[in-house]
Design a protein around this motif. Structure first.
Motif, PDB file in Angstrom:
ATOM      1  N   GLY A  74       0.824  -1.198   0.000  1.00 45.13           N
ATOM      2  CA  GLY A  74       0.000   0.000   0.000  1.00 45.13           C
ATOM      3  C   GLY A  74       0.860   1.250   0.000  1.00 45.13           C
ATOM      4  O   GLY A  74       2.017   1.249  -0.431  1.00 45.13           O
ATOM      5  N   SER A  75       0.301   2.340   0.522  1.00 48.43           N
ATOM      6  CA  SER A  75       0.995   3.623   0.531  1.00 48.43           C
ATOM      7  C   SER A  75       2.099   3.640   1.589  1.00 48.43           C
ATOM      8  O   SER A  75       1.939   3.088   2.681  1.00 48.43           O
ATOM      9  N   SER A  76       3.213   4.300   1.244  1.00 54.32           N
ATOM     10  CA  SER A  76       4.347   4.342   2.166  1.00 54.32           C
ATOM     11  C   SER A  76       4.776   5.752   2.516  1.00 54.32           C
ATOM     12  O   SER A  76       5.757   5.941   3.234  1.00 54.32           O
ATOM     13  N   SER A  77       4.065   6.756   2.028  1.00 55.00           N
ATOM     14  CA  SER A  77       4.526   8.137   2.183  1.00 55.00           C
ATOM     15  C   SER A  77       4.567   8.577   3.639  1.00 55.00           C
ATOM     16  O   SER A  77       5.528   9.222   4.084  1.00 55.00           O
ATOM     17  N   GLU A  78       3.539   8.234   4.410  1.00 53.51           N
ATOM     18  CA  GLU A  78       3.500   8.686   5.802  1.00 53.51           C
ATOM     19  C   GLU A  78       4.617   8.052   6.617  1.00 53.51           C
ATOM     20  O   GLU A  78       5.307   8.724   7.394  1.00 53.51           O
ATOM     21  N   LEU A  79       4.819   6.751   6.449  1.00 51.98           N
ATOM     22  CA  LEU A  79       5.883   6.062   7.183  1.00 51.98           C
ATOM     23  C   LEU A  79       7.256   6.556   6.736  1.00 51.98           C
ATOM     24  O   LEU A  79       8.175   6.676   7.556  1.00 51.98           O
ATOM     25  N   GLN A  80       7.406   6.871   5.448  1.00 50.68           N
ATOM     26  CA  GLN A  80       8.683   7.388   4.954  1.00 50.68           C
ATOM     27  C   GLN A  80       9.023   8.715   5.620  1.00 50.68           C
ATOM     28  O   GLN A  80      10.183   8.978   5.958  1.00 50.68           O
ATOM     29  N   THR A  81       8.020   9.547   5.842  1.00 53.60           N
ATOM     30  CA  THR A  81       8.258  10.832   6.501  1.00 53.60           C
ATOM     31  C   THR A  81       8.770  10.632   7.920  1.00 53.60           C
ATOM     32  O   THR A  81       9.716  11.299   8.358  1.00 53.60           O
ATOM     33  N   LEU A  83      10.341   7.979   9.109  1.00 52.47           N
ATOM     34  CA  LEU A  83      11.687   7.404   9.057  1.00 52.47           C
ATOM     35  C   LEU A  83      12.724   8.448   8.647  1.00 52.47           C
ATOM     36  O   LEU A  83      13.857   8.429   9.140  1.00 52.47           O
ATOM     37  N   ASP A  84      12.362   9.353   7.751  1.00 50.48           N
ATOM     38  CA  ASP A  84      13.298  10.399   7.346  1.00 50.48           C
ATOM     39  C   ASP A  84      13.634  11.326   8.506  1.00 50.48           C
ATOM     40  O   ASP A  84      14.742  11.877   8.578  1.00 50.48           O
ATOM     41  N   GLU A  85      12.690  11.489   9.412  1.00 46.64           N
ATOM     42  CA  GLU A  85      12.945  12.338  10.575  1.00 46.64           C
ATOM     43  C   GLU A  85      13.803  11.618  11.617  1.00 46.64           C
ATOM     44  O   GLU A  85      14.699  12.213  12.212  1.00 46.64           O
ATOM     45  N   SER A  86      13.536  10.327  11.825  1.00 49.15           N
ATOM     46  CA  SER A  86      14.267   9.585  12.861  1.00 49.15           C
ATOM     47  C   SER A  86      15.601   9.027  12.353  1.00 49.15           C
ATOM     48  O   SER A  86      16.593   9.017  13.084  1.00 49.15           O
ATOM     49  N   SER A  87      15.624   8.578  11.113  1.00 51.83           N
ATOM     50  CA  SER A  87      16.847   7.981  10.543  1.00 51.83           C
ATOM     51  C   SER A  87      16.993   8.437   9.097  1.00 51.83           C
ATOM     52  O   SER A  87      16.721   7.680   8.158  1.00 51.83           O
ATOM     53  N   PRO A  88      17.410   9.674   8.886  1.00 53.19           N
ATOM     54  CA  PRO A  88      17.483  10.199   7.513  1.00 53.19           C
ATOM     55  C   PRO A  88      18.485   9.440   6.654  1.00 53.19           C
ATOM     56  O   PRO A  88      19.597   9.141   7.085  1.00 53.19           O
ATOM     57  N   GLY A  89      18.041   9.121   5.438  1.00 55.76           N
ATOM     58  CA  GLY A  89      18.919   8.473   4.476  1.00 55.76           C
ATOM     59  C   GLY A  89      19.152   6.996   4.699  1.00 55.76           C
ATOM     60  O   GLY A  89      19.933   6.380   3.971  1.00 55.76           O
ATOM     61  N   VAL A  90      18.470   6.409   5.677  1.00 56.94           N
ATOM     62  CA  VAL A  90      18.726   5.004   6.005  1.00 56.94           C
ATOM     63  C   VAL A  90      17.792   4.075   5.238  1.00 56.94           C
ATOM     64  O   VAL A  90      18.229   3.073   4.668  1.00 56.94           O
ATOM     65  N   VAL A  91      16.503   4.379   5.198  1.00 58.26           N
ATOM     66  CA  VAL A  91      15.506   3.479   4.619  1.00 58.26           C
ATOM     67  C   VAL A  91      14.847   4.141   3.423  1.00 58.26           C
ATOM     68  O   VAL A  91      14.513   5.332   3.452  1.00 58.26           O
ATOM     69  N   PRO A 142      10.162   1.080  15.708  1.00 64.80           N
ATOM     70  CA  PRO A 142       9.841   2.307  16.460  1.00 64.80           C
ATOM     71  C   PRO A 142       9.113   3.348  15.612  1.00 64.80           C
ATOM     72  O   PRO A 142       8.233   4.068  16.118  1.00 64.80           O
ATOM     73  N   ALA A 143       9.453   3.449  14.325  1.00 66.77           N
ATOM     74  CA  ALA A 143       8.769   4.408  13.455  1.00 66.77           C
ATOM     75  C   ALA A 143       7.323   3.999  13.231  1.00 66.77           C
ATOM     76  O   ALA A 143       6.424   4.853  13.147  1.00 66.77           O
ATOM     77  N   ILE A 144       7.083   2.693  13.125  1.00 69.97           N
ATOM     78  CA  ILE A 144       5.707   2.208  12.962  1.00 69.97           C
ATOM     79  C   ILE A 144       4.889   2.516  14.208  1.00 69.97           C
ATOM     80  O   ILE A 144       3.737   2.974  14.126  1.00 69.97           O
ATOM     81  N   GLU A 145       5.479   2.287  15.355  1.00 68.09           N
ATOM     82  CA  GLU A 145       4.769   2.565  16.611  1.00 68.09           C
ATOM     83  C   GLU A 145       4.567   4.062  16.809  1.00 68.09           C
ATOM     84  O   GLU A 145       3.558   4.490  17.391  1.00 68.09           O
ATOM     85  N   ALA A 146       5.496   4.886  16.306  1.00 70.95           N
ATOM     86  CA  ALA A 146       5.381   6.333  16.479  1.00 70.95           C
ATOM     87  C   ALA A 146       4.187   6.908  15.731  1.00 70.95           C
ATOM     88  O   ALA A 146       3.633   7.941  16.139  1.00 70.95           O
ATOM     89  N   ARG A 147       3.790   6.261  14.650  1.00 68.30           N
ATOM     90  CA  ARG A 147       2.632   6.744  13.892  1.00 68.30           C
ATOM     91  C   ARG A 147       1.341   6.049  14.310  1.00 68.30           C
ATOM     92  O   ARG A 147       0.330   6.094  13.598  1.00 68.30           O
ATOM     93  N   GLY A 148       1.368   5.382  15.485  1.00 66.27           N
ATOM     94  CA  GLY A 148       0.162   4.796  16.047  1.00 66.27           C
ATOM     95  C   GLY A 148      -0.079   3.352  15.704  1.00 66.27           C
ATOM     96  O   GLY A 148      -1.118   2.792  16.077  1.00 66.27           O
TER      97      GLY A 148
END
Length: 431
Positions: A74-81, A83-91, A142-148
């Motif tokens: 499905g859509s990945s834009s929200e999770l990408q945002t 991850l970019d904040e917590s681990s930029p350039g990693v995923v 942790p990024a998945i849990e951070a978005r609820g």
């Protein structure tokens, strides 16, 4: 020693004119011949430690994930945002239409892991990349849990067997094949320069079969690191060893006794870190991450993973790489043989030699003189025909005399100023 060809008044060649060597070469030629040979080979350990530091230590001292592809159903834009904040350039998240496509991407090695938000599941394939399967789920959870979202359950689509717990067998098999292939061709280049193409190729083919058989028998039935697949692994190893051997054989025409230098750079020092066997390209610094696309280690490792665990991109990429290296080797053989022969003729005509050839000749003469001295000490003498006779008794008065040795310049006694510890030989006059 070098020489230049002179000409007579009418323009015809008068033969080579000897040119005096430079000061360093004159000094070096005064050392003991065996010491000269040792000194002229010390570049190899120096090169080895430099290559080890610049390739292995530089590549592995701090592996860090970067641009790791992760499939998201499905859509990945929200999770990408997040991850970019917590681990930029990693995923680098990539959207897939359904779970089946995402799971296939994981087992094929196109992505590191897959995340299905609908099922709260992360799919890994530890048989393809153990480090990825262990680290990436812990990184994105942790990024998945951070978005609820709920903490996803991890499902391993291709678990490793107990006899290869960390997935390193493919890496070490690859390394064994690379070393075996380049060493067979290296010795051909060092000692078999005058041999015909057919002979050199036959040695590579036969040697490759033997090395592949021994390696796979030891890794499988003997050690137990591989279960089954003996026939497939034998053919795979044989093909890669031949391809590597042909490439190194072609290179050897151009670099001579220094063939170990380019061979180890291409097939060991660059190939192993960039192979993806220890860490995937997504964890490696440049240029090793890019080299994963072209080094033989990458092609071998991926094909091994497909044979052993049915994961990875398949055989097409590896077979293409194998064919390319073999073709390059054949082209270098054809061109290199002509270049080597022309270069050899020029050296013969000009009378030029190298320091290594001079040292070999000096060492040969020294060993012959030392052999005569050993025989003389025991009342024997070698004739011009090669037979060994006893010295007449009236010529044995000086058998106990010794010649002072010199550590660097040498002597008839060798490097050490000691009497040779050999057993006396009893002889009979007239025998």
């Amino acid at each position: 020693m070098t020489a230049e060809t002179s000409t007579t008044a009418d323009g015809t060649a008068a033969g080579p004119v000897r040119v005096e060597p430079n000061a360093f070469r004159r000094w070096y030629s005064g050392l003991h011949p065996s010491l000269q040979l040792i000194g002229l080979q010390l570049w190899l350990p120096l090169f080895f430690i430099v290559g080890f530091c610049l390739c292995y230590i530089a590549a592995f001292h701090a592996p860090h994930p970067h641009d790791v592809p992760v499939a998201v159903v499905g859509s990945s834009s929200e999770l990408q945002t997040v991850l970019d904040e917590s681990s930029p350039g990693v995923v680098d998240l990539r959207s897939y239409p359904d779970v089946a496509a995402a799971r296939d991407a994981v087992t094929a090695g196109r992505v590191a892991v897959a995340y299905d938000p609908g099922a709260d599941a992360i799919y890994t394939a530890s048989a393809h990349q153990y480090q990825v399967a262990a680290l990436i789920p812990a990184l994105i959870t942790p990024a998945i849990e951070a978005r609820g979202g709920a903490a996803p359950a991890v499902t391993d689509l291709a678990p490793l067997p107990p006899y290869d717990e960390y997935g390193t067998v493919s890496m070490y098999l690859m390394l064994a094949w690379c070393i075996g292939g380049y060493m067979v061709a290296m010795f051909i280049g060092l000692m078999g320069a005058p041999l015909r193409h057919r002979t050199r190729t036959t040695v590579i083919v036969v040697g490759g079969a033997l090395i592949s058989l021994v390696t796979n028998v030891l890794a499988g039935p003997v050690v137990g690191a591989v279960q089954g697949h003996l026939g497939e692994l034998f053919l795979l190893g044989w093909g890669w060893i031949i391809a590597i051997g042909l490439a190194v054989n072609g290179i050897s025409y151009f670099v001579g006794r220094f063939v170990a230098l380019p061979a180890m750079i291409v097939f060991v020092f660059l190939s192993m870190p960039a192979s993806g066997g220890a860490y995937p390209a997504w964890f490696m610094p440049q240029p090793f991450a890019w080299l994963n696309n072209v080094v033989v280690g990458s092609g071998i490792t991926e094909m091994l993973k497909r044979v052993l665990y049915d994961v990875g991109p398949g055989y097409g990429r590896g077979l293409t790489m194998m064919a390319c290296y073999a073709v390059v080797g054949v082209v270098l053989m054809i061109v290199g043989k002509m270049w080597w022969e022309n270069r050899r003729i020029r050296r013969i005509v000009s009378g030029r030699t190298t320091m290594f050839i001079d040292a070999q000749n000096a060492n040969r003469d020294f060993l012959a003189a030392e052999r005569d001295e050993v025989l003389r000490r025991h009342g024997l003498v070698s004739t011009d025909t090669g037979t060994i006779n006893a010295l007449p008794f009236d010529e044995r008065d000086d058998l106990d005399e010794r010649t002072a040795g010199d550590m660097f310049l040498g002597s008839t006694n060798g490097l050490e100023d000691d009497t040779l510890d050999t057993r006396p030989i009893s002889t009979r006059p007239g025998r």
